[in-house]
Design an enzyme around this catalytic site. Structure first.
Site, PDB file in Angstrom:
ATOM      1  N   LYS A  52       0.835  -1.213   0.000  1.00  0.00           N
ATOM      2  CA  LYS A  52       0.000   0.000   0.000  1.00  0.00           C
ATOM      3  C   LYS A  52       0.868   1.261   0.000  1.00  0.00           C
ATOM      4  CE  LYS A  52      -3.762  -2.574   1.931  1.00  0.00           C
ATOM      5  NZ  LYS A  52      -4.384  -3.201   3.083  1.00  0.00           N
ATOM      6  N   GLN A  96      -5.222  -2.371   9.176  1.00  0.00           N
ATOM      7  CA  GLN A  96      -4.929  -3.665   8.544  1.00  0.00           C
ATOM      8  C   GLN A  96      -5.470  -4.804   9.410  1.00  0.00           C
ATOM      9  OE1 GLN A  96      -3.325  -3.943   5.425  1.00  0.00           O
ATOM     10  NE2 GLN A  96      -3.955  -6.079   5.619  1.00  0.00           N
ATOM     11  N   ASP A 119     -11.585   1.503   2.854  1.00  0.00           N
ATOM     12  CA  ASP A 119     -11.762   0.053   2.689  1.00  0.00           C
ATOM     13  C   ASP A 119     -13.239  -0.280   2.449  1.00  0.00           C
ATOM     14  OD1 ASP A 119      -9.427  -1.449   2.687  1.00  0.00           O
ATOM     15  OD2 ASP A 119      -9.297  -1.579   4.876  1.00  0.00           O
TER      16      ASP A 119
END
Ligand code: NAP
Length: 283
Positions: A52, A96, A119
């Protein structure tokens, strides 16, 4: 033999387009910024987080990776999230997953501001998606749709089968296909006649997590096959849920693993972060 849907190519094109837009934004003093919070040192998570950071650099974004000790308390983690929620310089914020067992994952996801939830995991965004409103779409299902669309095949009216019903892949993938007017069947571990259902699919999205589970006799000739799975085979090599070598002989279009959905998922996160900046600045 079916055509291979080149996730590497489409992800590169997507990021190139983002980069061009970012160059324009920079002239106005705006730079998208993504913050990623990682708790502990799960090796797979570290690989994803590094990826990322690399994507952000390629797109011209700023990125911040906050690495917290595995023993961090839930309250401390929530406090770090709240700091980024209120920091105007941060456009996108992700935590995460998975998190250590002593931390309530749902509570953490719920704490992320829906306006920065790139997300697309918060209940607010999931709700908007479900009723077809503007929102941040979860990256993997959104990437699957983009890859299907690269084939030029019209999703409307097609028989689409999604195998897997997780909240982050299967369910949203099915919903997005439905919104594109496919006739959608969702399969899972209790499904009977899985093979027959698959053989009917014009579009087959597979998100199970079992190496090479889908065999060529389950594929309708000419179907679009999207393999979300990321597994290690007996030799320790990365592979999907679909037996790629055999299924590509039957499918019309198929994604490889690696080089398919995973790369497009990453590109979608960049798209969502750019979108977050645009919404936050009313552009
Ligand atoms: P998950 O939460 O474990 O869900 C797996 C789903 O597969 C469940 O719905 C399960 O059914 C179903 N399933 C299991 N065995 C089955 C069987 N024999 N027949 C039919 N369905 C079966 O996994 P996930 O998070 O959705 O991820 C799925 C795969 O995609 C994993 O390999 C993961 O690593 C990968 N993934 C890739 C990306 C990417 O960017 N490429 C992103 C996310 C995930 P039940 O609900 O009945 O248990």
């Amino acid at each position: 033999m079916g055509a291979i849907i080149d996730g590497k190519l489409w992800a590169a094109k997507t990021k190139e387009n983002i980069r061009t837009q970012v160059e324009e934004l920079k002239k106005r003093g705006l730079v998208p910024k993504l913050t990623v919070i990682q708790v502990g040192e799960n090796p797979a998570s570290t690989v994803y987080v590094n990826g990322k950071e690399k994507d952000c650099a390629e797109c011209g974004f700023e990125s911040e990776v906050l690495r917290l000790d595995a023993a961090v308390s839930e309250a401390e983690l929530l406090a770090e999230i709240e700091k980024r929620n209120t920091d105007k310089a941060v456009n996108g914020l992700i935590v995460q997953l998975p998190l250590p067992k002593h931390i309530d994952e749902n509570k953490v996801i719920n704490a992320i501001s829906p306006a920065k939830d790139v997300d697309g995991f918060t209940p607010v965004n999931v709700g908007h998606m479900t009723i077809g409103e503007e929102c941040f779409l979860p990256c993997t299902p959104a990437g699957c749709i983009k890859l299907i669309e690269t084939t030029g095949i019209n999703i409307a009216g097609k028989q689409a089968v999604v195998i897997g019903r997780s909240n982050i892949v299967g369910k949203p993938a099915a919903l997005l296909l439905l919104q594109k007017n496919a006739t959608v069947t969702i399969c899972h571990s209790k499904t009977q006649n899985l093979k027959e259902i698959c053989m009917d699919a014009d579009i087959l999205v597979v998100a199970i997590g079992r190496a090479n589970f889908i065999t060529s006799d389950m594929i309708k000739p000419g179907a679009v096959v999207i393999d979300v799975g990321m597994n290690r085979n007996d030799q320790g090599k990365l592979c999907g849920d679909v037996d790629f070598a055999a299924c590509k002989e039957v499918a019309g279009y198929i994604t490889p693993v690696p080089g398919g959905v995973g790369l497009m998922t990453r590109a979608m996160l960049m798209e969502n972060t750019l979108k977050a900046l645009k919404i936050q600045h009313q552009l």
